[in-house]
Each structure stands twice: as C-alpha cells, then as structure tokens.
Design a protein around this motif. Structure first.
Motif, mmCIF file in Angstrom:
data_model
loop_
_atom_site.group_PDB
_atom_site.id
_atom_site.type_symbol
_atom_site.label_atom_id
_atom_site.label_comp_id
_atom_site.label_asym_id
_atom_site.label_seq_id
_atom_site.Cartn_x
_atom_site.Cartn_y
_atom_site.Cartn_z
ATOM 1 N N SER A 1 6.800 -6.884 -1.991
ATOM 2 C CA SER A 1 6.805 -5.423 -2.063
ATOM 3 C C SER A 1 7.502 -4.895 -3.316
ATOM 4 O O SER A 1 7.295 -3.750 -3.698
ATOM 5 N N LEU A 2 8.287 -5.719 -3.973
ATOM 6 C CA LEU A 2 8.980 -5.303 -5.190
ATOM 7 C C LEU A 2 8.182 -5.601 -6.458
ATOM 8 O O LEU A 2 8.633 -5.260 -7.553
ATOM 9 N N THR A 3 7.014 -6.216 -6.327
ATOM 10 C CA THR A 3 6.228 -6.550 -7.513
ATOM 11 C C THR A 3 5.409 -5.354 -7.991
ATOM 12 O O THR A 3 4.940 -4.547 -7.184
ATOM 13 N N PRO A 4 5.237 -5.226 -9.300
ATOM 14 C CA PRO A 4 4.394 -4.151 -9.825
ATOM 15 C C PRO A 4 2.955 -4.219 -9.304
ATOM 16 O O PRO A 4 2.338 -3.186 -9.047
ATOM 17 N N ALA A 5 2.410 -5.423 -9.137
ATOM 18 C CA ALA A 5 1.032 -5.567 -8.652
ATOM 19 C C ALA A 5 0.883 -4.962 -7.258
ATOM 20 O O ALA A 5 -0.093 -4.252 -6.980
ATOM 21 N N TYR A 6 1.837 -5.216 -6.387
ATOM 22 C CA TYR A 6 1.800 -4.654 -5.036
ATOM 23 C C TYR A 6 1.935 -3.133 -5.093
ATOM 24 O O TYR A 6 1.187 -2.409 -4.429
ATOM 25 N N GLN A 7 2.871 -2.649 -5.885
ATOM 26 C CA GLN A 7 3.101 -1.200 -5.967
ATOM 27 C C GLN A 7 1.878 -0.471 -6.534
ATOM 28 O O GLN A 7 1.513 0.604 -6.048
ATOM 29 N N ARG A 8 1.228 -1.057 -7.551
ATOM 30 C CA ARG A 8 0.013 -0.444 -8.107
ATOM 31 C C ARG A 8 -1.086 -0.388 -7.052
ATOM 32 O O ARG A 8 -1.774 0.626 -6.914
ATOM 33 N N LEU A 9 -1.259 -1.471 -6.298
ATOM 34 C CA LEU A 9 -2.292 -1.503 -5.270
ATOM 35 C C LEU A 9 -1.974 -0.513 -4.154
ATOM 36 O O LEU A 9 -2.868 0.164 -3.646
ATOM 37 N N CYS A 10 -0.719 -0.395 -3.785
ATOM 38 C CA CYS A 10 -0.320 0.600 -2.786
ATOM 39 C C CYS A 10 -0.691 2.000 -3.230
ATOM 40 O O CYS A 10 -1.217 2.801 -2.454
ATOM 41 N N GLY A 11 -0.423 2.293 -4.480
ATOM 42 C CA GLY A 11 -0.776 3.602 -5.018
ATOM 43 C C GLY A 11 -2.278 3.825 -5.007
ATOM 44 O O GLY A 11 -2.765 4.901 -4.653
ATOM 45 N N ARG A 12 -3.018 2.799 -5.364
ATOM 46 C CA ARG A 12 -4.478 2.897 -5.412
ATOM 47 C C ARG A 12 -5.082 3.126 -4.028
ATOM 48 O O ARG A 12 -6.045 3.860 -3.867
ATOM 49 N N LEU A 13 -4.520 2.475 -3.025
ATOM 50 C CA LEU A 13 -5.068 2.578 -1.670
ATOM 51 C C LEU A 13 -4.419 3.683 -0.846
ATOM 52 O O LEU A 13 -4.765 3.870 0.311
ATOM 53 N N GLY A 14 -3.449 4.376 -1.418
ATOM 54 C CA GLY A 14 -2.771 5.412 -0.660
ATOM 55 C C GLY A 14 -1.785 4.855 0.343
ATOM 56 O O GLY A 14 -1.350 5.550 1.266
ATOM 57 N N ALA A 15 -1.409 3.600 0.166
ATOM 58 C CA ALA A 15 -0.522 2.930 1.117
ATOM 59 C C ALA A 15 0.895 3.472 1.080
ATOM 60 O O ALA A 15 1.684 3.205 1.978
ATOM 61 N N LEU A 16 1.218 4.227 0.045
ATOM 62 C CA LEU A 16 2.566 4.776 -0.032
ATOM 63 C C LEU A 16 2.816 5.778 1.092
ATOM 64 O O LEU A 16 3.959 6.054 1.443
ATOM 65 N N ASN A 17 1.753 6.313 1.667
ATOM 66 C CA ASN A 17 1.879 7.246 2.791
ATOM 67 C C ASN A 17 1.809 6.551 4.148
ATOM 68 O O ASN A 17 1.852 7.210 5.169
ATOM 69 N N TRP A 18 1.659 5.237 4.153
ATOM 70 C CA TRP A 18 1.580 4.498 5.404
ATOM 71 C C TRP A 18 2.971 4.401 6.021
ATOM 72 O O TRP A 18 3.984 4.568 5.357
ATOM 73 N N LYS A 19 3.004 4.055 7.290
ATOM 74 C CA LYS A 19 4.273 3.818 7.980
ATOM 75 C C LYS A 19 4.910 2.549 7.426
ATOM 76 O O LYS A 19 4.231 1.697 6.858
ATOM 77 N N ASP A 20 6.223 2.413 7.625
ATOM 78 C CA ASP A 20 6.938 1.250 7.087
ATOM 79 C C ASP A 20 6.331 -0.067 7.565
ATOM 80 O O ASP A 20 6.145 -0.985 6.777
ATOM 81 N N TRP A 21 6.038 -0.177 8.861
ATOM 82 C CA TRP A 21 5.507 -1.446 9.374
ATOM 83 C C TRP A 21 4.131 -1.730 8.779
ATOM 84 O O TRP A 21 3.772 -2.885 8.556
#
Length: 164
Positions: free
Chosen positions: A42-62
């Motif tokens: 979760s701390l990698t740039p690749a994961y963070q970029r993909l989260c942003g792309r998929l809108g995962a930043l608005n997902w619940k923590d789990w």
C-alpha cells in the motif's frame, strides 16, 4: 458499494490493463514483488496510482487492504489463463501424477487466518501453477471468506483415493 471486477468492463478492464502493463513497467513490478506485506504494497507508488485510477481512495479501509492483496498477488502472476485458481493449483500436467499444489498446501492456504498470511501463501504457490485467470483471482481475493473458500474447495481437482 460491492467491488466486483468484470472482464472487459470498468474496474475489471482497468485492472487487467494495469496487470498487462506490468510487463513493460518492470520497475513497478519489481517493487511490488519485493513487498513482503500488505502495508508495504500500500505504500508503493504503483499501488497508489492504481488506487487513484480505480477510485479506490474512496473505498473503505478493509476494501483498500483487500485491494493491496490483489495488487501484490497480481504482480507475481506471469501468465493469464482461463483456469480459475483452484483448478490451476490442482490440474496435473500430462504425465504427472501429482498436482502443482499439494492437497496439504492447498488446505493450509484455505486456512489462512488473515489477509497478510493469505498474501504470503498465494504468492508462494503462484510459481507452481503456471497461469491463472487474473480477474477470477482478483475477485476471489477481494471477497475472500467462507464462500470463496468453499468455491476453491469444490474447484480443486481432488485425487481419488482407493478405499480398502
């Protein structure tokens, strides 16, 4: 919001294209493959970029934790195949008498007590399996629980034992 990846549509298409892109983005793949925990993923740039792309930043923590599991595991998948995970683990190659993933190892994987141990277990069996259906694997990991465990247990090609 129920997260479900579908082949050729929305989140599923974006995830699959990202996975395919890892072949060219070897640096991101290497960073993800070196990660030994979901926190590290979760701390990698690749994961963070993909989260942003998929809108995962608005997902619940789990959901984001489960998504880190998906991302970390998919970084280790080399070949997309139509076989679901349990069949890929149990289908014997022609001329082989043992499955790629033994019954005992498969059962231990099903008993993974938390997402981090599931990540570790799946990551270790992937090289044994050859290819696997990327989207089915992603859905199974993000929805990991009793229903998926039963699905895998029914999908595993158990060897027949002779009763004496």
């Amino acid at each position: 919001m129920a997260i479900y990846f579908t082949v050729g549509e929305g989140l599923g298409q974006a995830l699959f294209e990202w996975w395919q892109g890892l072949e060219k983005d070897r640096a991101s793949r290497a960073v993800l493959r070196r990660a030994s925990s979901l926190t590290e993923i979760s701390l990698t740039p690749a994961y963070q970029r993909l989260c942003g792309r998929l809108g995962a930043l608005n997902w619940k923590d789990w959901e984001r934790d489960r998504f880190a599991l998906v991302v970390g595991v998919l970084a280790h998948v080399k070949t997309h195949d139509v076989r679901p995970p349990a069949l890929a683990m149990s289908q014997r190659a022609p001329g082989e008498d043992r499955p790629p993933v033994s019954e005992l190892r498969f059962l231990r994987l099903l008993e993974s007590p938390d997402p981090d141990s599931l990540f570790s277990g799946v990551r270790r069996v992937l090289p044994l399996m050859g290819g696997v259906d990327v989207i089915v694997l992603a859905n199974d990991l993000i929805h990991w629980g009793d229903a998926v465990k039963k699905k895998w247990a029914y999908g595993y090609d158990w060897p027949e034992k002779t009763v004496r």
